[in-house]
Design a protein around this motif. Sequence first.
Motif, PDB file in Angstrom:
ATOM      1  N   UNK A   1       0.851  -1.198   0.000  1.00  0.00           N
ATOM      2  CA  UNK A   1       0.000   0.000   0.000  1.00  0.00           C
ATOM      3  C   UNK A   1       0.886   1.247   0.000  1.00  0.00           C
ATOM      4  N   UNK A   2       0.380   2.288  -0.671  1.00  0.00           N
ATOM      5  CA  UNK A   2       1.126   3.538  -0.772  1.00  0.00           C
ATOM      6  C   UNK A   2       1.220   4.208   0.593  1.00  0.00           C
ATOM      7  N   UNK A   3       2.285   4.990   0.776  1.00  0.00           N
ATOM      8  CA  UNK A   3       2.457   5.754   2.008  1.00  0.00           C
ATOM      9  C   UNK A   3       1.227   6.616   2.278  1.00  0.00           C
ATOM     10  N   UNK A   4       0.765   6.578   3.516  1.00  0.00           N
ATOM     11  CA  UNK A   4      -0.399   7.364   3.905  1.00  0.00           C
ATOM     12  C   UNK A   4      -1.715   6.636   3.760  1.00  0.00           C
ATOM     13  N   UNK A   5      -1.705   5.434   3.173  1.00  0.00           N
ATOM     14  CA  UNK A   5      -2.963   4.727   2.936  1.00  0.00           C
ATOM     15  C   UNK A   5      -3.678   4.414   4.251  1.00  0.00           C
ATOM     16  N   UNK A   6      -2.937   4.016   5.273  1.00  0.00           N
ATOM     17  CA  UNK A   6      -3.556   3.645   6.548  1.00  0.00           C
ATOM     18  C   UNK A   6      -3.557   4.784   7.569  1.00  0.00           C
ATOM     19  N   UNK A   7      -3.027   5.948   7.222  1.00  0.00           N
ATOM     20  CA  UNK A   7      -3.039   7.075   8.154  1.00  0.00           C
ATOM     21  C   UNK A   7      -4.475   7.442   8.534  1.00  0.00           C
TER      22      UNK A   7
END
Length: 279
Positions: A189-195
């Motif tokens: 998953x791309x950076x920030x996807x789970x933020x």
Amino acid sequence: MKPTTPALAAHLAGEVTTLATCWRLERADGWVRGFTDHDRELVVDGLTYVASTGFLPSAIKTASDLSVDNLDVDGFLDDAALRAEDLIAGLFDGARIEVFIVNWADLGQGRLLLRKGFLGEIKRADQRFSAEIRGLSNRLQQTAGKLYSRLCRVDLGSSECGVALGPRTDTYAVTQVIAADTVRIVTARATGYFTFGKATFTTGANAGAVNEVLLHDGQTIRLFVPMPRPIVVGDQIVLVAGCDKTPETCNAKFANILNFQGEPHIPGNDKVFSYPVRS
């Protein structure tokens, strides 16, 4: 008087009583436990009420004006029943509770219900805790309705949002523990996807505990607060995509702008006060 069985009512009316107070606690995850202030265990309706936790209730007060009922319960944190880590992890948040009295000398007389409600604020000090019990009338004191907001008002995945969380939910194994609130995983998953998403531990010492994701940076997941128990390599963690509730994220990340539940174009107070005043 509160309704009860004729046998228990007759016992209460007598000059000498043999009464014990019991608490039935049920968490959202289905965990159920009973406690009593009696000096030995009691079995009521098939549930064992343990006597080793030193529960002490405050005075119970009920008003006719629907104001919030007040009742606090104090007790000791018992390793087998109530643990500080479980309180910190939020496992008891909103737990259902019933408080009633029985005749410990004759449990067949039934019970007298004193209070039914939910756990509110929980305070902890050393090996003791104090829990506020909020009666059913407490919900009548809560503000209901919606407010104008620049950001979306609803939670990602709710019925008003409409985004399906299934394809946006992944399970990972912890590959490295950096701190009590930071771990590394292997994800595409791309950076920030789970933020701003949700993290649920399904195995290990923190199994069942839920936390929010403060930051997702590459393979690193940082949680809002440290986990109550140690995280170890191999712990399974379920991560759900996060949303910062802005219209840009709603459109670009979820293609869900038609269901955006906010008003980003309404002028704020700074705009209102910036207009010139005419005399």
